[in-house]
Design an enzyme around this catalytic site. Structure first.
Site: not given
Length: 338
Positions: A158, A185, A278
């Site tokens: 991310s 992401h 996540d």
């Protein structure tokens, strides 16, 4: 949520003011006209979120992002005109820790809510992320191993991910002995540009994942839409909008969990830099399935959120500095023969 705006355009600042005024939970903490001023403001009045322009005098948004994340870390979203033409700078900023990017809204009296929608949705998701709200884990049924399936390296990243992926993937040899699937992401508007950017820096071919394909050894594919990427029972990649209530899209947890359920060969899970949680539960599921799992260490993470969550859960069988992950993968999967 307290927000700092960094932009040298009076028109852009006015547009951002109008967009933020649509949500009463958002407060403008300060406005800076260039990156150098933003670094000073962030040090004395660190906000919850900074909306960072890229092209500014004195100090640009990439360098300001790097300085702020090193000295006064907070969530940063790149907000600038014509993101497509500035894709390389966007990836550089994300490599230093920016979470996301969006075009500056162009507002008129008739379409204020519509134009502000993409920005406000990203801000609300970040507010949820900062609040620590993730997805609850659910039981997984493991796939039956099949010796003919290649080894799979599943990577999640991310904030800070583009640079981390470039370092990791760029160190893998052209004859690397495993298939690689990465979930970063990033908004789908930048996915193709990111794949091309990484491909130019890697010996392995890098491209977006295509629905229906089976991961192949010696190639890297990236999640390429705002839907989740996952494996089917036949070991093929698909994009799916479900589960709809996940904060992260595409979700690393969704992909890692599908590896546990459906991949019939050996697999390695790698969780890189990023804000939030996540991938932590999915990495834990991979470890419990008997797969090797690696989390990036704190010292080399631009944002030590996701790897920290994985370490806390005991999801990582190894915690390694970024520069040692590729050699570990080569040691396990093979490649680099002379």
């Amino acid at each position: 949520m307290r927000i700092g705006i960094v932009n040298d355009s009076a028109l852009a600042v006015a547009a951002l003011r109008r967009a933020l005024a649509l949500d009463t939970t958002l407060e403008i903490a300060w406005i800076a006209g260039d990156g150098e001023e933003a670094v000073r403001m962030a040090a004395t009045q660190t906000p919850d979120l900074i909306l960072m322009d890229l092209l500014m005098p004195v100090m640009d948004g990439v360098e300001a992002t790097r300085r702020i994340m090193a000295e006064s870390p907070c969530a940063i979203v790149v907000v600038t005109m014509d993101l497509g033409r500035n894709a390389n700078q966007v990836f550089d900023a994300m490599g230093h820790g920016a979470i996301d990017a969006v075009d500056t809204p162009t507002l008129t009296d008739s379409d204020t809510k519509l134009a502000a929608g993409p920005l406000l949705r990203k801000i609300r998701n970040i507010a949820r992320l900062l609040g620590g709200r993730g997805q609850a884990p659910h039981p997984l049924a493991a796939a039956t191993p099949t010796p003919t399936a290649p080894r799979l390296v599943a990577i999640g990243a991310s904030a800070g991910g583009p640079a981390a992926l470039a370092t990791l993937l760029g160190a893998l040899p052209a004859d690397f002995g495993a298939a690689v699937v990465a979930v970063q992401h990033v908004d789908e508007a930048f996915a193709q540009g990111m794949a091309e950017w990484l491909d130019a820096q890697c010996q392995l071919p890098v491209r977006l994942a295509r629905a229906g394909e089976v991961p192949q050894a010696g190639a890297v594919v990236l999640a390429g839409t705002n839907d989740h990427l996952r494996l089917t029972s036949a070991g093929r990649l698909i994009y799916t909008p479900d589960p709809c209530d996940y904060l992260y899209r595409p979700s690393i947890d969704v992909f890692f969990e599908s590896v546990v359920e459906h991949w019939r060969g050996e697999a390695i899970g790698v969780l890189l830099t990023g804000m939030g949680r996540d991938g932590a539960q999915g990495l834990k599921a991979m470890r419990e399935r008997g797969f090797q799992t690696i989390a990036q260490d704190q010292a080399t993470s631009a944002v030590y959120g996701m790897p920290k969550a994985a370490a806390t859960l005991g999801a990582a069988s190894e915690i390694l500095p970024l520069q040692k992950i590729a050699p570990r993968l080569v040691m396990t999967c093979g490649g680099g023969r002379r």
